[in-house]
Design a protein around this motif. Sequence first.
Motif, PDB file in Angstrom:
ATOM      1  N   LYS A  15       0.851  -1.199   0.000  1.00 23.98           N
ATOM      2  CA  LYS A  15       0.000   0.000   0.000  1.00 23.98           C
ATOM      3  C   LYS A  15       0.883   1.245   0.000  1.00 23.98           C
ATOM      4  CE  LYS A  15      -3.480  -2.350   2.864  1.00 23.98           C
ATOM      5  NZ  LYS A  15      -4.194  -2.326   4.168  1.00 23.98           N
ATOM      6  N   ILE A  16       0.415   2.295  -0.662  1.00 23.42           N
ATOM      7  CA  ILE A  16       1.159   3.551  -0.684  1.00 23.42           C
ATOM      8  C   ILE A  16       0.355   4.625   0.033  1.00 23.42           C
ATOM      9  CG2 ILE A  16       2.346   5.264  -2.096  1.00 23.42           C
ATOM     10  CD1 ILE A  16       2.225   3.326  -4.407  1.00 23.42           C
ATOM     11  N   GLU A  26       0.841  14.413  -8.370  1.00 26.24           N
ATOM     12  CA  GLU A  26       1.978  13.578  -7.997  1.00 26.24           C
ATOM     13  C   GLU A  26       1.726  12.701  -6.777  1.00 26.24           C
ATOM     14  OE1 GLU A  26       3.362  17.875  -6.965  1.00 26.24           O
ATOM     15  OE2 GLU A  26       1.808  16.925  -8.174  1.00 26.24           O
ATOM     16  N   LEU A  27       0.622  12.939  -6.054  1.00 22.35           N
ATOM     17  CA  LEU A  27       0.278  12.059  -4.941  1.00 22.35           C
ATOM     18  C   LEU A  27      -0.435  10.793  -5.408  1.00 22.35           C
ATOM     19  CD1 LEU A  27      -0.919  14.510  -2.134  1.00 22.35           C
ATOM     20  CD2 LEU A  27       1.385  13.735  -2.696  1.00 22.35           C
ATOM     21  N   GLY A  28      -0.900  10.780  -6.636  1.00 22.16           N
ATOM     22  CA  GLY A  28      -1.530   9.577  -7.184  1.00 22.16           C
ATOM     23  C   GLY A  28      -2.917   9.306  -6.653  1.00 22.16           C
ATOM     24  N   LEU A  29      -3.592  10.368  -6.184  1.00 25.21           N
ATOM     25  CA  LEU A  29      -4.896  10.200  -5.534  1.00 25.21           C
ATOM     26  C   LEU A  29      -6.065  10.558  -6.438  1.00 25.21           C
ATOM     27  CD1 LEU A  29      -3.852  11.720  -2.096  1.00 25.21           C
ATOM     28  CD2 LEU A  29      -4.104   9.295  -2.663  1.00 25.21           C
ATOM     29  N   GLY A  30      -5.790  10.790  -7.728  1.00 27.44           N
ATOM     30  CA  GLY A  30      -6.852  11.049  -8.683  1.00 27.44           C
ATOM     31  C   GLY A  30      -7.270  12.494  -8.797  1.00 27.44           C
ATOM     32  N   VAL A  44      -4.322   1.759  -7.204  1.00 29.27           N
ATOM     33  CA  VAL A  44      -3.400   0.673  -7.545  1.00 29.27           C
ATOM     34  C   VAL A  44      -2.659   0.271  -6.279  1.00 29.27           C
ATOM     35  CG1 VAL A  44      -1.448  -0.028  -8.965  1.00 29.27           C
ATOM     36  CG2 VAL A  44      -3.121   1.580  -9.887  1.00 29.27           C
ATOM     37  N   THR A  45      -2.478  -1.027  -6.055  1.00 23.89           N
ATOM     38  CA  THR A  45      -1.728  -1.528  -4.904  1.00 23.89           C
ATOM     39  C   THR A  45      -0.692  -2.544  -5.376  1.00 23.89           C
ATOM     40  OG1 THR A  45      -3.381  -3.254  -4.518  1.00 23.89           O
ATOM     41  CG2 THR A  45      -3.680  -1.166  -3.343  1.00 23.89           C
ATOM     42  N   THR A  66       6.794  -4.608 -13.226  1.00 22.00           N
ATOM     43  CA  THR A  66       6.182  -3.496 -13.934  1.00 22.00           C
ATOM     44  C   THR A  66       6.486  -2.182 -13.224  1.00 22.00           C
ATOM     45  OG1 THR A  66       4.098  -3.804 -12.737  1.00 22.00           O
ATOM     46  CG2 THR A  66       4.320  -4.889 -14.881  1.00 22.00           C
ATOM     47  N   ALA A  67       6.626  -1.114 -14.032  1.00 20.98           N
ATOM     48  CA  ALA A  67       6.873   0.228 -13.513  1.00 20.98           C
ATOM     49  C   ALA A  67       5.639   1.084 -13.726  1.00 20.98           C
ATOM     50  CB  ALA A  67       8.079   0.854 -14.206  1.00 20.98           C
ATOM     51  N   TRP A  68       5.312   1.904 -12.732  1.00 24.99           N
ATOM     52  CA  TRP A  68       4.133   2.753 -12.760  1.00 24.99           C
ATOM     53  C   TRP A  68       4.557   4.169 -12.375  1.00 24.99           C
ATOM     54  CZ3 TRP A  68      -1.008   0.407 -13.003  1.00 24.99           C
ATOM     55  CH2 TRP A  68      -0.970  -0.994 -13.135  1.00 24.99           C
ATOM     56  N   CYS A  69       4.082   5.162 -13.134  1.00 14.94           N
ATOM     57  CA  CYS A  69       4.430   6.554 -12.833  1.00 14.94           C
ATOM     58  C   CYS A  69       3.185   7.426 -12.862  1.00 14.94           C
ATOM     59  CB  CYS A  69       5.447   7.077 -13.852  1.00 14.94           C
ATOM     60  SG  CYS A  69       7.080   6.277 -13.775  1.00 14.94           S
TER      61      CYS A  69
END
Length: 312
Positions: A15-16, A26-30, A44-45, A66-69
């Motif tokens: 979990k992030i 950039e926090l990836g929270l939508g 994504v987890t 896999t890489a995720w950005c």
Amino acid sequence: PAPGSTVCPLVETGKIYAWGHNGYGELGLGDTTPRNVPTQITAVTGFTSVVSAEWNHTCGIKGDGTAWCWGRNNNGELGLGDTTPRYEPTQITAQTGFTSIFVGVYYACGLKGDGSAWCWGHNRYGQLGLGDTTDRTEPTEITSQAGFTPISAGRHHACGLKGDGTAWCWGRNNVQQLGMGDTIHRYKPTKITSQAGFTSISAGADHTCGLKGDGSAWCWGRNNAGQLGLGHNTHRNRPTKITSQTGFTSISAGGWHTCGLKGDGSAWCWGYNSFGQLGLGDTIHRYKPTQITSETGFKSIEAGGSCTFGLK
């Protein structure tokens, strides 16, 4: 230095949690709403590691390679084949098989299990190591050199180690951060010939530090605030040994400061301290490694642009 943002990712069993500035997602929270408390990324987890640049983008690796950005993408720093920002973790489908990933200012690099290095994003100074200054929007292999074990991405330069202990650097070299004895930029990985035997390396904003097997720390590049730990503020164009302290087990180069750990769990920091990033209870710069006495028992440490984090 004044970073564009501060993003703090923390991985816990896949979990992030993220918090801080979020102007580019950039926090990836939508969304682009900043957070002042750790907030879980639920889209994504399954991540095993996450690394965030202080210039608005973040990347992570999963156990399947896999890489995720996500975040800012003006220069293709997300590796997704375009320049569209992403507000949630998005998979790089052009390449897989990554074992680690590193982010700099508007660029990123990843390592695969075969030792090959792949970079993408901004490339004005040759920081992608591809022999030119052309930006890339997808992971592109550095074919001139392979066999890297770790890579560390700085502001506009990167460095890597090979299994034989040699250090290789490339990119911007205006303040001698490549350790080559000059100020000439390098567009491909270039070997530092003055020193070998390194076991780890860390690229900061405009300086670089490495450790050797005997616990000695060696730093080079910009030294305006004493971030090289040499007792003065004169730049160094080649790796120079910190003689005032030894016995380091890890080292992390930040914006204009550096921190290291010793085997007893003690933390030592030096350099720029206007924001208290040295953890010494004041805002006085230090030109030599200085022990943080208020806390001990650290197992890892990370120097950011203007802050520092440690884990026990």
